[in-house]
Design a protein around this motif. Structure first.
Motif, PDB file in Angstrom:
ATOM      1  N   PHE A   1      -1.950  -3.978 -12.598  1.00 44.84           N
ATOM      2  CA  PHE A   1      -2.630  -3.219 -11.544  1.00 44.84           C
ATOM      3  C   PHE A   1      -2.516  -1.716 -11.807  1.00 44.84           C
ATOM      4  O   PHE A   1      -3.387  -0.935 -11.438  1.00 44.84           O
ATOM      5  CB  PHE A   1      -2.021  -3.540 -10.175  1.00 44.84           C
ATOM      6  CG  PHE A   1      -2.055  -5.013  -9.831  1.00 44.84           C
ATOM      7  CD1 PHE A   1      -3.205  -5.592  -9.317  1.00 44.84           C
ATOM      8  CD2 PHE A   1      -0.943  -5.829 -10.043  1.00 44.84           C
ATOM      9  CE1 PHE A   1      -3.240  -6.941  -9.007  1.00 44.84           C
ATOM     10  CE2 PHE A   1      -0.975  -7.180  -9.740  1.00 44.84           C
ATOM     11  CZ  PHE A   1      -2.125  -7.740  -9.225  1.00 44.84           C
ATOM     12  N   SER A   2      -1.390  -1.326 -12.409  1.00 45.57           N
ATOM     13  CA  SER A   2      -1.113   0.084 -12.700  1.00 45.57           C
ATOM     14  C   SER A   2       0.051   0.096 -13.689  1.00 45.57           C
ATOM     15  O   SER A   2       0.623  -0.958 -13.983  1.00 45.57           O
ATOM     16  CB  SER A   2      -0.712   0.815 -11.417  1.00 45.57           C
ATOM     17  OG  SER A   2       0.605   0.428 -11.044  1.00 45.57           O
TER      18      SER A   2
ATOM     19  N   GLU B   1     -12.077   0.873 -11.245  1.00 41.97           N
ATOM     20  CA  GLU B   1     -11.777   1.906 -10.238  1.00 41.97           C
ATOM     21  C   GLU B   1     -10.275   2.025  -9.970  1.00 41.97           C
ATOM     22  O   GLU B   1      -9.745   3.101  -9.759  1.00 41.97           O
ATOM     23  CB  GLU B   1     -12.476   1.571  -8.914  1.00 41.97           C
ATOM     24  CG  GLU B   1     -13.944   1.960  -8.928  1.00 41.97           C
ATOM     25  CD  GLU B   1     -14.738   1.221  -7.838  1.00 41.97           C
ATOM     26  OE1 GLU B   1     -15.971   1.247  -7.944  1.00 41.97           O
ATOM     27  OE2 GLU B   1     -14.123   0.622  -6.927  1.00 41.97           O
ATOM     28  N   HIS B   2      -9.579   0.862  -9.973  1.00 44.64           N
ATOM     29  CA  HIS B   2      -8.130   0.866  -9.716  1.00 44.64           C
ATOM     30  C   HIS B   2      -7.337   1.212 -10.969  1.00 44.64           C
ATOM     31  O   HIS B   2      -6.129   1.384 -10.917  1.00 44.64           O
ATOM     32  CB  HIS B   2      -7.663  -0.519  -9.260  1.00 44.64           C
ATOM     33  CG  HIS B   2      -7.964  -0.821  -7.831  1.00 44.64           C
ATOM     34  ND1 HIS B   2      -7.428  -0.099  -6.804  1.00 44.64           N
ATOM     35  CD2 HIS B   2      -8.732  -1.777  -7.257  1.00 44.64           C
ATOM     36  CE1 HIS B   2      -7.859  -0.605  -5.658  1.00 44.64           C
ATOM     37  NE2 HIS B   2      -8.662  -1.616  -5.911  1.00 44.64           N
TER      38      HIS B   2
ATOM     39  N   THR C   1     -14.350  -2.956  -9.806  1.00 44.85           N
ATOM     40  CA  THR C   1     -13.164  -2.673  -8.983  1.00 44.85           C
ATOM     41  C   THR C   1     -11.925  -2.542  -9.869  1.00 44.85           C
ATOM     42  O   THR C   1     -11.081  -1.680  -9.652  1.00 44.85           O
ATOM     43  CB  THR C   1     -12.946  -3.807  -7.954  1.00 44.85           C
ATOM     44  OG1 THR C   1     -14.204  -4.106  -7.373  1.00 44.85           O
ATOM     45  CG2 THR C   1     -11.956  -3.434  -6.890  1.00 44.85           C
TER      46      THR C   1
ATOM     47  N   GLN D   1       0.831  -1.212   0.000  1.00 45.72           N
ATOM     48  CA  GLN D   1       0.000   0.000   0.000  1.00 45.72           C
ATOM     49  C   GLN D   1       0.869   1.267   0.000  1.00 45.72           C
ATOM     50  O   GLN D   1       0.588   2.232  -0.720  1.00 45.72           O
ATOM     51  CB  GLN D   1      -0.918  -0.014   1.227  1.00 45.72           C
ATOM     52  CG  GLN D   1      -1.939   1.113   1.248  1.00 45.72           C
ATOM     53  CD  GLN D   1      -2.952   1.013   0.105  1.00 45.72           C
ATOM     54  OE1 GLN D   1      -3.583  -0.014  -0.079  1.00 45.72           O
ATOM     55  NE2 GLN D   1      -3.105   2.073  -0.687  1.00 45.72           N
TER      56      GLN D   1
ATOM     57  N   TRP E   1       2.224   1.726  -3.417  1.00 41.89           N
ATOM     58  CA  TRP E   1       1.102   2.133  -4.285  1.00 41.89           C
ATOM     59  C   TRP E   1       0.820   3.627  -4.090  1.00 41.89           C
ATOM     60  O   TRP E   1       0.677   4.385  -5.053  1.00 41.89           O
ATOM     61  CB  TRP E   1      -0.121   1.282  -3.940  1.00 41.89           C
ATOM     62  CG  TRP E   1      -1.338   1.570  -4.749  1.00 41.89           C
ATOM     63  CD1 TRP E   1      -2.339   2.446  -4.449  1.00 41.89           C
ATOM     64  CD2 TRP E   1      -1.689   0.987  -6.010  1.00 41.89           C
ATOM     65  NE1 TRP E   1      -3.300   2.439  -5.435  1.00 41.89           N
ATOM     66  CE2 TRP E   1      -2.923   1.553  -6.398  1.00 41.89           C
ATOM     67  CE3 TRP E   1      -1.086   0.025  -6.842  1.00 41.89           C
ATOM     68  CZ2 TRP E   1      -3.571   1.197  -7.593  1.00 41.89           C
ATOM     69  CZ3 TRP E   1      -1.731  -0.325  -8.024  1.00 41.89           C
ATOM     70  CH2 TRP E   1      -2.950   0.255  -8.386  1.00 41.89           C
TER      71      TRP E   1
ATOM     72  N   LYS F   1       1.173   7.081  -6.475  1.00 41.33           N
ATOM     73  CA  LYS F   1       0.042   7.997  -6.702  1.00 41.33           C
ATOM     74  C   LYS F   1       0.469   9.442  -6.463  1.00 41.33           C
ATOM     75  O   LYS F   1       0.039  10.359  -7.151  1.00 41.33           O
ATOM     76  CB  LYS F   1      -1.104   7.628  -5.755  1.00 41.33           C
ATOM     77  CG  LYS F   1      -2.291   7.116  -6.557  1.00 41.33           C
ATOM     78  CD  LYS F   1      -3.631   7.366  -5.935  1.00 41.33           C
ATOM     79  CE  LYS F   1      -4.063   6.319  -5.001  1.00 41.33           C
ATOM     80  NZ  LYS F   1      -4.923   6.284  -4.036  1.00 41.33           N
TER      81      LYS F   1
ATOM     82  N   PHE G   1      -6.699  -6.237  -3.130  1.00 39.28           N
ATOM     83  CA  PHE G   1      -7.363  -5.212  -3.944  1.00 39.28           C
ATOM     84  C   PHE G   1      -8.819  -5.595  -4.288  1.00 39.28           C
ATOM     85  O   PHE G   1      -9.478  -4.888  -5.046  1.00 39.28           O
ATOM     86  CB  PHE G   1      -6.577  -4.948  -5.229  1.00 39.28           C
ATOM     87  CG  PHE G   1      -5.304  -4.156  -5.039  1.00 39.28           C
ATOM     88  CD1 PHE G   1      -5.287  -3.019  -4.247  1.00 39.28           C
ATOM     89  CD2 PHE G   1      -4.121  -4.534  -5.670  1.00 39.28           C
ATOM     90  CE1 PHE G   1      -4.111  -2.266  -4.085  1.00 39.28           C
ATOM     91  CE2 PHE G   1      -2.943  -3.789  -5.507  1.00 39.28           C
ATOM     92  CZ  PHE G   1      -2.947  -2.663  -4.711  1.00 39.28           C
TER      93      PHE G   1
END
Ligand SMILES: NC(=O)CC[C@H](N)C(=O)O
Length: 272
Positions: free
Chosen positions: A194-195, A168-169, A165, A81, A84, A88, A111
């Motif tokens: 995931f990103s 959203e991610h 979800t 987290q 992550w 961000k 997640f």
């Protein structure tokens, strides 16, 4: 001037159980020894965790339930987290993370990307992995065929994706397991972005034929596979290991490509 090396953290999730994965991951990372320094952390076995000063994190596969409530779990997820959140909040500097098999399961559950549940039977062997539409375009799988082949070894699966979800991610599904003819089965999710910096695979991209072969030629392992899956499955798996278009290709492409592309984004001026 001496160039500063990138820092790679290898998170060993094997809980002190013998495995081939960690050697394979370390071998791949050592292929970049001029550019990176790496440290291994025994997460489940000794509660070791890296801090957030590393550039690239590679989190391994491991035995048992991904829902296990071990003392490592909260600190491990806190680290995920933190990295992550770092991404961000930081516009230029980023942290890159790759989740393999057990780690993939843990983080997909964290997640809340879908249902994480035990399979009816173990999935084991060199299996075809199918790219989704997004997977066909994603740099993670670039250079691999569709389907491509990878070592799969698991009792658990991520099914019934929560697409809302995912959205959203900003996450996407990159590959799925083979279509099974009996309609009631759901296809498990085999890779997720995931990103831009976080990716994961349910299969083992690190597996190499040398290690796999040595492991499965050893009498005890050979007999275990034959007893559980039959001689035909054993022979088929051993044949596929030698095929340069199967696990060798996956081994050569996925993790090295991830590391190379991370380094390029971390310091574009240093990497040609
Ligand atoms: N190879 C692995 O990391 C396996 C993960 C988990 N123990 C499972 O059985 O699904």
């Amino acid at each position: 001037m001496l160039k500063e090396k990138f820092k790679v953290a290898i998170l060993d999730m094997n809980n002190d159980q013998p495995n081939q994965g960690l050697r394979c991951i370390a071998d791949i990372v050592r292929g970049f020894e001029d550019e990176v320094d790496y440290t291994i952390f025994n997460v489940r076995g000794a509660l070791e965790l890296p801090d957030t000063s590393y550039d690239i994190y590679i989190s391994s596969g491991g035995p048992d339930s991904p829902l296990e409530d071990g003392p490592w779990r909260i600190p491990y997820l806190n680290l995920v987290q933190e990295l992550w959140d770092f991404n961000k909040n930081s516009e230029h500097q980023k942290k890159f993370m790759f989740f393999i098999c057990y780690s993939f399961q843990v983080v997909c559950d964290y997640f809340k990307l879908g249902e994480m549940k035990p399979r009816g039977s173990t999935s084991f062997g060199v299996l075809p992995i199918h790219k989704t539409k997004r997977g066909l375009k994603d740099p993670l799988l670039k250079g691999l065929d569709d389907p491509f082949y990878a070592v799969d070894s698991r009792d658990w699966q991520l099914v019934q994706p929560r697409l809302k979800t995912f959205k959203e991610h900003g996450a996407s599904i990159l590959s799925l397991e083979k279509l099974r003819s009996h309609v009631d089965y759901e296809r498990a999710i085999m890779a997720v972005r995931f990103s831009p910096e976080f990716v994961g695979t349910q299969f083992h991209p690190e597996a190499d034929p040398i290690g796999m072969k040595a492991h499965f030629l050893a009498d005890a392992n050979k007999h275990r596979v034959i007893a559980n899956f039959g001689e035909e499955k054993y022979d088929d798996m051993m044949d596929k290991m030698d095929d340069p278009d199967k696990i060798m290709k996956t081994h050569r492409i996925i993790l090295p490509q991830f590391i190379r592309s991370a380094m390029k984004q971390l310091a574009p001026e240093l990497i040609s």
